[in-house]
Design an enzyme around this catalytic site. Structure first.
Site, short mmCIF file in Angstrom:
data_model
loop_
_atom_site.label_atom_id
_atom_site.label_comp_id
_atom_site.label_asym_id
_atom_site.label_seq_id
_atom_site.Cartn_x
_atom_site.Cartn_y
_atom_site.Cartn_z
N ARG A 116 0.82 -1.17 -0.09
CA ARG A 116 -0.08 0.10 0.14
C ARG A 116 0.82 1.31 0.03
NH1 ARG A 116 -2.44 -4.00 3.34
NH2 ARG A 116 -4.57 -4.28 2.95
N ASP A 176 -9.60 -4.88 8.25
CA ASP A 176 -8.86 -5.90 8.99
C ASP A 176 -9.23 -6.31 10.18
OD1 ASP A 176 -5.77 -4.42 7.54
OD2 ASP A 176 -7.67 -3.20 7.84
N ARG A 179 -11.53 -9.09 9.25
CA ARG A 179 -11.03 -10.16 8.69
C ARG A 179 -10.66 -11.06 9.87
NH1 ARG A 179 -7.88 -6.81 4.16
NH2 ARG A 179 -9.10 -7.47 2.21
N HIS A 203 -3.18 0.26 8.34
CA HIS A 203 -3.84 -0.62 7.41
C HIS A 203 -2.89 -0.90 6.55
CE1 HIS A 203 -6.75 -2.52 4.62
NE2 HIS A 203 -6.38 -1.64 3.72
#
Ligand code: NAD
Length: 341
Positions: A116, A176, A179, A203
């Site tokens: 990212r 997240d 998840r 993140h």
């Protein structure tokens, strides 16, 4: 609202003024308007989840690629008979006016193998062209950043907009955290909604799974396993950490992009904002000394209400987790230093 064109005026009391088939109507402020900038995988799927949920009555889609935005609008509008009335249209920045929330999902996404952070320079430049335009037409909205690297771009958005800190949030580690909760639910056989767990920090690759806060019905996860026999208590924390951290990489490798779960995360944040819920979500926001970190936007448990960030919560995490969280925040600060803001 389907054929109703909203004129972006408010009267003295904040009520909206509409024109409907040539007539003027004054309506009490009871509509929710959301603008989405960037109608790629994430932006368009977010529009879809908002439309299906029935939470908002006006959705504006803006994209540098006008055809893309128009195509998404047509596709969404053809589903109109199946949902509650909502006015969905392709707009320009002027149409941001009157929005309660502007969601920003514009910019480059990760390609297989990219992190990212690799996107930071490209997307910061894109934000330099987008944010002033939004601010020009919508100075009192809440900005919800989804573009990656989301924590850094939340900071960039705060600086470029000049908005108060409470009105600039990133979707952060809400995804997240989902998840993590999903994996623990799979392991324990308990409803995901009864798994209390948080992912904090970036993140991205330095995110921190806070095992010290993880519980089911108030019982720490491993004790719940021991007590009920529903799961193994000697599970591999590193493996779970890796599964959460690498989820996006795996999905991108298989299907090119991630968008369903993040769009649901966006919906959840929008819901908390519009319904003034005071919900606890791991959104990204500006820290001022919390967890020993300042001058960085980072994802930590936060009370979210109609004002945006109501309060950043400082939870009693373990010393190891705190040290990892500080490492995560400081690594983002190093990247921020390299940006020309
Ligand atoms: P995409 O390439 O499908 O869409 C990006 C869109 O942005 C395109 O339609 C493009 O035309 C538009 N765009 C580019 N520059 C623009 C500009 N200057 N003005 C207006 N529109 C512009 O990408 P995607 O898969 O939808 O991902 C969007 C972003 O969301 C990426 O940065 C991605 O990494 C991020 N993302 C974040 C999360 C999260 O949890 N925060 C999850 C998934 C993806």
């Amino acid at each position: 609202m389907g054929r109703c064109k909203m004129i972006n005026y408010k009267d003295f009391w904040g009520n909206y003024i509409y024109v409907f088939t040539g007539r003027w109507y004054f309506m009490k402020k009871n509509i929710n308007k959301v603008t989405i900038v960037g109608t790629g995988f994430v932006g368009s799927t977010s529009a879809y989840t908002l439309m299906v949920n029935g939470l908002v009555s006006e959705i504006v889609l803006i994209d540098a690629n006008i055809d893309k935005a128009e195509g998404e609008v047509m596709d969404l509008n053809h589903g109109m008979p199946f949902v509650r009335p909502v006015n969905v249209y392709r707009g320009t920045y002027e149409d941001c006016a009157g929005s309660d929330i502007v969601i920003i999902a514009a910019g480059a996404n990760q390609k297989p193998g990219e992190t990212r952070i690799d996107l930071v320079k490209k997307n910061t430049e894109i934000f330099k062209s987008i944010i002033p335009q939004i601010v020009k037409f919508c100075s009192d909205c809440i900005l919800l950043v989804v573009t990656n690297p989301v924590d850094i771009l939340t900071y960039v958005t705060l600086k470029l907009s000049g908005f108060p800190q409470n009105r600039v949030i990133g979707s952060g580690t809400v995804l997240d955290t989902a998840r993590f909760r999903y994996i623990l639910a799979e392991k324990s056989g308990v409803d995901t909604r009864n798994i209390h767990a948080y992912v904090l920090g970036e993140h991205g690759d330095t995110e921190v799974l806070t095992w010290s806060l993880t519980n089911i019905a108030g019982i720490p996860f491993n004790k719940f396993c021991n007590r009920t026999g529903k799961c193994q208590s000697d599970f591999d924390k590193e493996l779970i950490h890796n599964d959460v951290k690498s989820a996006a990489y795996k999905i991108i490798e298989k299907k090119g992009a991630t968008y369903f779960a993040v769009a649901l995360a966006v919906l959840r944040i929008v819901e908390a904002l519009l319904r003034d819920e005071s919900s606890i979500l791991t959104v990204s926001s500006f820290l001022e000394g919390q967890y020993g970190l300042s001058d960085v936007s980072l994802s930590v448990p936060t009370l979210v209400d109609a004002h945006g960030v109501e309060m950043v919560l400082e939870l009693p995490i373990s010393a190891d987790e705190l040290s990892l969280l500080q490492k995560s925040g400081n690594s983002l600060k190093e990247v921020i230093k390299t940006l020309d803001l």
